[in-house]
Design a protein around this motif. Structure first.
Motif, PDB file in Angstrom:
ATOM      1  N   GLU A 282      19.458  15.861  13.421  1.00 62.51           N
ATOM      2  CA  GLU A 282      19.998  15.366  12.293  1.00 62.51           C
ATOM      3  C   GLU A 282      19.716  15.173  11.028  1.00 62.51           C
ATOM      4  N   TYR A 283      18.459  16.286  10.940  1.00 58.59           N
ATOM      5  CA  TYR A 283      18.018  16.343   9.636  1.00 58.59           C
ATOM      6  C   TYR A 283      18.418  17.676   8.813  1.00 58.59           C
ATOM      7  N   PRO A 284      18.436  18.631   9.465  1.00 61.90           N
ATOM      8  CA  PRO A 284      19.206  19.746   7.870  1.00 61.90           C
ATOM      9  C   PRO A 284      20.281  18.911   8.989  1.00 61.90           C
ATOM     10  N   GLU A 285      21.366  19.282   9.122  1.00 65.45           N
ATOM     11  CA  GLU A 285      22.786  18.405   8.798  1.00 65.45           C
ATOM     12  C   GLU A 285      22.455  16.812   7.473  1.00 65.45           C
ATOM     13  N   LEU A 286      20.752  16.697   6.936  1.00 64.29           N
ATOM     14  CA  LEU A 286      21.508  15.584   6.061  1.00 64.29           C
ATOM     15  C   LEU A 286      20.957  16.659   4.736  1.00 64.29           C
ATOM     16  N   ALA A 287      19.565  17.499   5.332  1.00 58.52           N
ATOM     17  CA  ALA A 287      19.369  18.294   3.902  1.00 58.52           C
ATOM     18  C   ALA A 287      21.417  19.274   3.605  1.00 58.52           C
ATOM     19  N   GLY A 288      21.349  19.595   4.711  1.00 55.61           N
ATOM     20  CA  GLY A 288      22.461  20.008   4.202  1.00 55.61           C
ATOM     21  C   GLY A 288      23.560  19.962   3.206  1.00 55.61           C
ATOM     22  N   ALA A 289      23.717  18.707   3.407  1.00 59.69           N
ATOM     23  CA  ALA A 289      24.519  17.428   2.444  1.00 59.69           C
ATOM     24  C   ALA A 289      23.785  17.602   1.421  1.00 59.69           C
ATOM     25  N   LEU A 290      22.876  17.000   1.331  1.00 59.60           N
ATOM     26  CA  LEU A 290      22.340  17.057  -0.076  1.00 59.60           C
ATOM     27  C   LEU A 290      22.270  18.168  -1.039  1.00 59.60           C
ATOM     28  N   GLU A 291      21.794  19.118  -0.518  1.00 61.05           N
ATOM     29  CA  GLU A 291      22.423  20.422  -0.987  1.00 61.05           C
ATOM     30  C   GLU A 291      23.556  20.363  -1.337  1.00 61.05           C
ATOM     31  N   ASP A 292      24.833  20.209  -0.502  1.00 60.42           N
ATOM     32  CA  ASP A 292      26.347  20.500  -0.639  1.00 60.42           C
ATOM     33  C   ASP A 292      26.697  19.824  -2.390  1.00 60.42           C
ATOM     34  N   SER A 293      25.805  18.444  -2.473  1.00 61.12           N
ATOM     35  CA  SER A 293      26.352  17.107  -3.200  1.00 61.12           C
ATOM     36  C   SER A 293      26.174  17.846  -4.290  1.00 61.12           C
ATOM     37  N   GLN A 385      31.316  -5.019   2.235  1.00 58.62           N
ATOM     38  CA  GLN A 385      32.608  -4.909   0.990  1.00 58.62           C
ATOM     39  C   GLN A 385      31.321  -3.984  -0.301  1.00 58.62           C
ATOM     40  N   ILE A 386      30.080  -3.764  -0.428  1.00 57.53           N
ATOM     41  CA  ILE A 386      29.409  -3.416  -1.123  1.00 57.53           C
ATOM     42  C   ILE A 386      29.050  -1.991  -0.846  1.00 57.53           C
ATOM     43  N   GLY A 387      29.586  -0.982   0.061  1.00 57.99           N
ATOM     44  CA  GLY A 387      28.873   0.333   0.578  1.00 57.99           C
ATOM     45  C   GLY A 387      30.413   1.196   1.818  1.00 57.99           C
ATOM     46  N   ALA A 388      29.843   2.086   1.934  1.00 57.99           N
ATOM     47  CA  ALA A 388      30.087   2.896   2.855  1.00 57.99           C
ATOM     48  C   ALA A 388      29.521   3.350   3.849  1.00 57.99           C
ATOM     49  N   MET A 389      30.117   3.611   5.099  1.00 58.08           N
ATOM     50  CA  MET A 389      29.585   4.468   6.726  1.00 58.08           C
ATOM     51  C   MET A 389      29.046   6.120   5.878  1.00 58.08           C
ATOM     52  N   ALA A 390      27.752   6.294   6.015  1.00 53.70           N
ATOM     53  CA  ALA A 390      27.577   8.019   6.073  1.00 53.70           C
ATOM     54  C   ALA A 390      28.586   8.592   7.315  1.00 53.70           C
ATOM     55  N   LEU A 391      28.278   8.014   8.518  1.00 53.40           N
ATOM     56  CA  LEU A 391      28.973   9.175   8.609  1.00 53.40           C
ATOM     57  C   LEU A 391      30.642   8.938   9.686  1.00 53.40           C
ATOM     58  N   ARG A 392      31.542   9.289   9.666  1.00 56.50           N
ATOM     59  CA  ARG A 392      32.712   9.372  10.316  1.00 56.50           C
ATOM     60  C   ARG A 392      32.912   8.461  11.185  1.00 56.50           C
ATOM     61  N   GLU A 393      34.247   7.313  10.689  1.00 52.26           N
ATOM     62  CA  GLU A 393      33.885   6.169  11.764  1.00 52.26           C
ATOM     63  C   GLU A 393      34.097   6.782  13.155  1.00 52.26           C
ATOM     64  N   GLY A 394      34.067   6.270  14.041  1.00 52.11           N
ATOM     65  CA  GLY A 394      34.244   6.303  15.884  1.00 52.11           C
ATOM     66  C   GLY A 394      33.609   7.158  16.094  1.00 52.11           C
ATOM     67  N   SER A 395      32.860   8.479  15.289  1.00 54.18           N
ATOM     68  CA  SER A 395      31.879   9.646  15.780  1.00 54.18           C
ATOM     69  C   SER A 395      30.415   9.520  15.632  1.00 54.18           C
ATOM     70  N   VAL A 396      30.084   9.493  17.017  1.00 56.16           N
ATOM     71  CA  VAL A 396      28.336   9.063  17.124  1.00 56.16           C
ATOM     72  C   VAL A 396      28.055  10.489  16.411  1.00 56.16           C
ATOM     73  N   GLU A 397      28.143  11.968  16.355  1.00 57.80           N
ATOM     74  CA  GLU A 397      28.016  13.237  15.661  1.00 57.80           C
ATOM     75  C   GLU A 397      27.956  13.555  14.273  1.00 57.80           C
TER      76      GLU A 397
END
Length: 450
Positions: A282-293, A385-397
Motif C-alpha cells: 500500500e505504501y507505493p500506492e500512497l506515494a503515487g497518489a501524493l505525486e499525482d496530487s 461530517q468533518i472528513g472523507a474516506m481515503a479509500l473508495r466506499e465498499g472497497s478493500v483494495e
C-alpha cells in the motif's frame, strides 16, 4: 526516580495507565485535571518504569504526584506481572486511595484494588463512539453479517449503521460471537470514564450509560493544556510539553519555515501514528497518489521499533520538489495541525489524532487500519461530517487513483472545511465546560460512594 512519600488522606485518587503514549499522555492530563488547584482531591500517577522515558518534563511542575512501579506487563500472563502486582499492593496498602482510575487495558489489576476495598473506575483512552459501536455490534451479533448487508443499532444515530466492512476489517475481522476485549476488563467497575466530550460524542455516551448501567463521565479531550490556553491561530510547540519519541530529519524551525511558505489551508498532513501503517504493497500506492496530487503535503514515515527504515519513497522528493516534505521519524503533530497552512489530515484515525484534528479544526481523510480506528473514521465522516474516506466506499483494495481522488475531495470540499471550523469553534472558550462538569460529578460520586 523520586517517589512521593506522603500518605493518602482519604481524598487521593490513583491513576494507573497502560503502555504506549496514547495511553500515558491522556492519563497525565487526567491527573492534572483531577488535582486542579480549586479542589481538595489529589492524584497519584502509578507509572510503570517502562513508561518513565516518555514522561514530559513539565509533569513535576504541575499538580499530580508520581510513584514508580516495575515495568508494566504487556499482557496478563507476562512473567513480570507478579512483581508488578506485589508493588501495586504495597502502594495501595500504605496510601489507601479513595478510588482508582484504571486504564481498561490493565483492568486485571482491579482485583488487587478490591482486596483493599478500593473502588475502580475504568478509563477508556479512546472515544465513546467506538466503544458504543463495538458494544452494539456485539449485542446485535453483527459479526455474522453478510457482504452488502447494513444494520442499524437501536439507540444510536442512523448514519452510524453498521456495514459488513465495519465489522470485518481489511486485515481480518473478528468471528461471529465476538465480544469486545474490554468488556470483561470493566466488569465490577463503579463507573466508566472516557477521553472525550459532549460536543463530539453525546449520543454515544448516553447509549453506553443506558446499555451498561453505570455512570459515564466524559472528561476530555485530554489534550495538552496549551491546546486550550493558546490564542486562536497560535502555534502549539509540542517539544515544550512532550519529549520527542525519536529523532527527526527536520527541526521545528525548518518545519515552520516550510509551512509559512504555503497558502492558508493548503497543506495535507499525512501520518499513521506510531503503531499502525500501510502494508508494503500500500505504501507505493500512497506515494503515487501524493505525486499525482497538486496539493502541498507533509508525509511522516515512522522508523520501525529498532530504528530501521521499513519504507521510504525514494525518488518522490525529487519529483514533487518543494511541494512535499517527507519526515523520517518523529513529527510535532500539534505544531503542524495548529499552523494556518494545515488544510487536511490523512490519518489512520487513532483517537488522539482524531481528537486533535477536531479541536484544531482540521478536516480528516480517514484511512483506518484496525480496531477503534474503523469507528473513529465513521464518527468523523458520517456523524460529525468533518472528513472523507481515503479509500473508495465498499472497497478493500488500496489504489493510487482512489487515494488521489480522496485527497482532492477533502482538500476542495468547502462545506467539510466549514463544518470542521464550526466544530473547532465549540472549543473557543477552552477546555469543554461539559467535561469540567463531568469531573465535578465524578468527584462527588466517588466521595459519596467510596
Amino acid at each position: 526516580m523520586a517517589t512521593s512519600t506522603s500518605s493518602g488522606d482519604g481524598s487521593e485518587i490513583f491513576v494507573l495507565p497502560s503502555i504506549g503514549s496514547g495511553h500515558l499522555f491522556p492519563s497525565i492530563e487526567l491527573c492534572h485535571l483531577i488535582s486542579s488547584p480549586n479542589c481538595t482531591t489529589t492524584t497519584l500517577l502509578l507509572l510503570p518504569s517502562n513508561l518513565l522515558p516518555s514522561l514530559p518534563p513539565s509533569f513535576r511542575h504541575r499538580t499530580a504526584a508520581l510513584s514508580s512501579l516495575p515495568a508494566s506487563p504487556h499482557h496478563h500472563q507476562d512473567p513480570a506481572r507478579d512483581q508488578f502486582a506485589s508493588d501495586l499492593e504495597t502502594h495501595i496498602s500504605t496510601r489507601r486511595p479513595l478510588c482508582a482510575v484504571v486504564d481498561f487495558k490493565v483492568g486485571w489489576t482491579k482485583h488487587i484494588f478490591w482486596k483493599f476495598r478500593v473502588p475502580v473506575v475504568s478509563f477508556f483512552t479512546f472515544g465513546a463512539s467506538a466503544a458504543a459501536m463495538e458494544w452494539g455490534a456485539w449485542k446485535s451479533d453483527a459479526h455474522s453479517m453478510n457482504p452488502g448487508e447494513a444494520r442499524p443499532i437501536a439507540g444510536l444515530p442512523p448514519e452510524m449503521r453498521l456495514n459488513y466492512l465495519d465489522v470485518q476489517s481489511r486485515r481480518g475481522g473478528p468471528k461471529p460471537g465476538y465480544q469486545p476485549p474490554w468488556v470483561p476488563m470493566i466488569e465490577g467497575s463503579v463507573g466508566l470514564m472516557f477521553n472525550t466530550c459532549d460536543d463530539l460524542e453525546r449520543p454515544f455516551l448516553d447509549y453506553l450509560s443506558d446499555q451498561i448501567g453505570l455512570p459515564v463521565w466524559a472528561v476530555g479531550p485530554l489534550l495538552p493544556e496549551l491546546c486550550w490556553t493558546s490564542r486562536p491561530g497560535s502555534l502549539i510547540l509540542e517539544r515544550q510539553i512532550r519529549p520527542p519519541k525519536r529523532e527527526s530529519n527536520y527541526t521545528d524551525d525548518e518545519l515552520i519555515q516550510w509551512l509559512d511558505s504555503k497558502p492558508r489551508g493548503s497543506v495535507l498532513y499525512v501520518s499513521f501514528g506510531t503503531e499502525t501503517c500501510p502494508t508494503p504493497d500500500e505504501y507505493p500506492e500512497l506515494a503515487g497518489a501524493l505525486e499525482d496530487s497538486t496539493h502541498p503535503f507533509i508525509w511522516v514515515i515512522q522508523h520501525g521499533p529498532g530504528g530501521e527504515e521499513s519504507y521510504f519513497p525514494h525518488g518522490l522528493a525529487s519529483k514533487v520538489g518543494d511541494r512535499g516534505l517527507i519526515i523520517r521519524g518523529w513529527a510535532p503533530q500539534l505544531l503542524i495541525l495548529s499552523h494556518p497552512a494545515a488544510g487536511g489530515f490523512l490519518s489512520h484515525g487513532g483517537w488522539n489524532s482524531t481528537a486533535e484534528a477536531a479541536v484544531l479544526g482540521v478536516p480528516v481523510l480517514a484511512w483506518p487500519v484496525r480496531g477503534d480506528q474503523i469507528f473513529n473514521a465513521k464518527l468523523v465522516v458520517k456523524h460529525l461530517q468533518i472528513g472523507a474516506m481515503a479509500l473508495r466506499e465498499g472497497s478493500v483494495e488500496v489504489a493510487r487513483k482512489d487515494i488521489a481522488e480522496g485527497i482532492e475531495r477533502l482538500m476542495c470540499d468547502r462545506e467539510v472545511h466549514r463544518r470542521a471550523k464550526a466544530v473547532r469553534a465549540r472549543f473557543g472558550s477552552g477546555f469543554p465546560a461539559s467535561s469540567a462538569a463531568a469531573l465535578d460529578a465524578f468527584r462527588e460520586f466517588i466521595h459519596q460512594n467510596a
